[in-house]
Design a protein around this motif. Structure first.
Motif, PDB file in Angstrom:
ATOM      1  N   GLY A  51       6.434   4.736  -7.515  1.00  0.00           N
ATOM      2  CA  GLY A  51       5.231   4.598  -7.331  1.00  0.00           C
ATOM      3  C   GLY A  51       4.859   3.180  -6.896  1.00  0.00           C
ATOM      4  O   GLY A  51       4.297   2.741  -5.828  1.00  0.00           O
ATOM      5  N   SER A  52       5.312   2.229  -7.906  1.00  0.00           N
ATOM      6  CA  SER A  52       5.022   0.757  -7.648  1.00  0.00           C
ATOM      7  C   SER A  52       5.805   0.641  -6.251  1.00  0.00           C
ATOM      8  O   SER A  52       5.255  -0.264  -5.609  1.00  0.00           O
ATOM      9  N   THR A  53       7.115   0.905  -6.020  1.00  0.00           N
ATOM     10  CA  THR A  53       7.894   0.501  -4.772  1.00  0.00           C
ATOM     11  C   THR A  53       6.987   0.833  -3.644  1.00  0.00           C
ATOM     12  O   THR A  53       7.000   0.263  -2.616  1.00  0.00           O
ATOM     13  N   LEU A  54       6.495   2.012  -3.543  1.00  0.00           N
ATOM     14  CA  LEU A  54       6.015   2.780  -2.363  1.00  0.00           C
ATOM     15  C   LEU A  54       4.636   1.882  -2.066  1.00  0.00           C
ATOM     16  O   LEU A  54       4.108   1.734  -0.984  1.00  0.00           O
TER      17      LEU A  54
ATOM     18  N   GLY B 104      -0.992   6.165  -0.031  1.00  0.00           N
ATOM     19  CA  GLY B 104      -1.532   5.856   1.304  1.00  0.00           C
ATOM     20  C   GLY B 104      -0.797   5.893   2.122  1.00  0.00           C
ATOM     21  O   GLY B 104      -1.443   5.369   3.268  1.00  0.00           O
ATOM     22  N   PHE B 105       0.254   6.583   2.180  1.00  0.00           N
ATOM     23  CA  PHE B 105       1.004   6.905   3.619  1.00  0.00           C
ATOM     24  C   PHE B 105       0.490   8.254   4.156  1.00  0.00           C
ATOM     25  O   PHE B 105       0.162   9.069   3.221  1.00  0.00           O
ATOM     26  N   LEU B 106       0.728   8.266   5.401  1.00  0.00           N
ATOM     27  CA  LEU B 106       0.717   9.680   5.922  1.00  0.00           C
ATOM     28  C   LEU B 106       2.180  10.231   6.271  1.00  0.00           C
ATOM     29  O   LEU B 106       2.866   9.480   6.934  1.00  0.00           O
ATOM     30  N   VAL B 107       2.150  11.493   5.838  1.00  0.00           N
ATOM     31  CA  VAL B 107       3.700  11.920   5.995  1.00  0.00           C
ATOM     32  C   VAL B 107       3.789  12.507   7.502  1.00  0.00           C
ATOM     33  O   VAL B 107       3.191  13.379   7.934  1.00  0.00           O
ATOM     34  N   GLU B 108       4.418  11.668   8.355  1.00  0.00           N
ATOM     35  CA  GLU B 108       4.614  12.025   9.727  1.00  0.00           C
ATOM     36  C   GLU B 108       5.415  13.113   9.988  1.00  0.00           C
ATOM     37  O   GLU B 108       5.181  14.070  10.733  1.00  0.00           O
ATOM     38  N   SER B 109       6.781  12.921   9.547  1.00  0.00           N
ATOM     39  CA  SER B 109       7.673  13.918   9.823  1.00  0.00           C
ATOM     40  C   SER B 109       8.725  14.019   8.528  1.00  0.00           C
ATOM     41  O   SER B 109       8.932  12.856   7.935  1.00  0.00           O
TER      42      SER B 109
ATOM     43  N   GLY C 275       2.605   1.204  11.329  1.00  0.00           N
ATOM     44  CA  GLY C 275       3.980   0.868  11.003  1.00  0.00           C
ATOM     45  C   GLY C 275       4.524   1.977   9.980  1.00  0.00           C
ATOM     46  O   GLY C 275       3.835   3.054   9.735  1.00  0.00           O
ATOM     47  N   ARG C 276       5.705   2.262   9.793  1.00  0.00           N
ATOM     48  CA  ARG C 276       6.359   3.500   9.259  1.00  0.00           C
ATOM     49  C   ARG C 276       7.278   2.819   8.086  1.00  0.00           C
ATOM     50  O   ARG C 276       8.159   1.655   8.122  1.00  0.00           O
ATOM     51  N   LEU C 277       7.560   3.798   7.023  1.00  0.00           N
ATOM     52  CA  LEU C 277       8.472   3.829   6.183  1.00  0.00           C
ATOM     53  C   LEU C 277       9.450   4.830   6.322  1.00  0.00           C
ATOM     54  O   LEU C 277       8.945   6.040   6.435  1.00  0.00           O
ATOM     55  N   VAL C 278      10.752   4.663   6.547  1.00  0.00           N
ATOM     56  CA  VAL C 278      11.618   5.619   6.505  1.00  0.00           C
ATOM     57  C   VAL C 278      12.831   5.638   5.515  1.00  0.00           C
ATOM     58  O   VAL C 278      13.481   4.685   5.108  1.00  0.00           O
ATOM     59  N   PHE C 279      13.104   6.847   4.815  1.00  0.00           N
ATOM     60  CA  PHE C 279      14.066   6.844   3.839  1.00  0.00           C
ATOM     61  C   PHE C 279      14.678   8.342   3.793  1.00  0.00           C
ATOM     62  O   PHE C 279      13.918   9.193   4.226  1.00  0.00           O
TER      63      PHE C 279
END
Length: 212
Positions: free
Chosen positions: A88-91, A187-192, A102-106
């Motif tokens: 959670g802290s990393t996110l 606080g992210f939106l899951v795009e796909s 912008g985006r986070l991809v993993f």
């Protein structure tokens, strides 16, 4: 994906020996590579285009104050955060650094596929050629399965002088719904959620977007 999303600035969290970071730099991207292993960063600095990457020895906590278009975590880095607090802290740290839109991809392994059943010497043994070092034998041995945690040992044998190195690791196998919930909480939106091109049907590739 950097082209698909129009990303010019990228952070590679858990960049390891820097192969991805340097490839992105060669494409003209502004790249930051972050890793807690000093030995990996030492290897990374020998690669072509390494001088175009900003290398940081540490964790995502060091990124405060930066702003980028895209953050990537590859090689199952997202699974090394074994506690909910660490993950959670990393996110949250990623969320604070990614620009709006912008985006986070993993990518993570699908726990239902039980990848650890193949983590033995017979099925994982390889011999690789490392520049300036020579041939290296490598394999994986499963140590313990206490789901959602799986522990394993990687062994490396350097044929040049017979040196043997081992590295023990533990990964957490979270379900798709667990990861989706954690992203929304941060606080992210899951795009796909996509398939992994190198391991089709075995992994989830999450693409999360920072709200505009």
């Amino acid at each position: 994906m950097t082209e698909e999303f129009g990303a010019q600035s990228v952070i590679d969290i858990g960049c390891g020996t820097g192969i991805l970071a340097c490839r992105l730099a060669a494409l003209g991207k502004e790249v930051i590579g972050v890793d807690p292993a000093a030995a990996s960063l030492k290897v990374a600095n020998r690669l072509a285009c390494a001088d175009r990457v900003r290398w940081l020895h540490g964790t995502a906590a060091m990124l405060a104050g930066l702003q980028v278009d895209l953050i990537m975590m590859t090689g199952n880095v997202a699974q090394v955060f074994v506690t909910d607090e660490e993950w959670g802290s990393t996110l949250r740290e990623c969320r604070s650094v990614i620009r709006p839109g912008g985006r986070l991809v993993f990518e993570v392994r699908d726990p239902l596929k039980e990848a650890w059943k193949d983590w033995n010497r017979e099925q994982s043994y390889q011999v690789i050629e490392v520049p300036e070092i020579g041939k290296v034998e490598k394999w994986v041995d499963l140590l313990d399965v206490q789901l959602p945690l799986v522990s394993f040992r990687q062994t490396f044998v350097f044929q040049r002088d017979g040196t043997v190195l081992t590295s023990d690791s533990t990964l957490r196998f979270r379900s798709k719904s667990e990861i989706m919930d954690s992203l929304l909480t941060a606080g992210f939106l899951v795009e796909s959620i996509r398939d992994a091109s190198d391991r089709p049907g075995l992994e989830f590739v999450f693409i999360a977007r920072s709200p505009d």
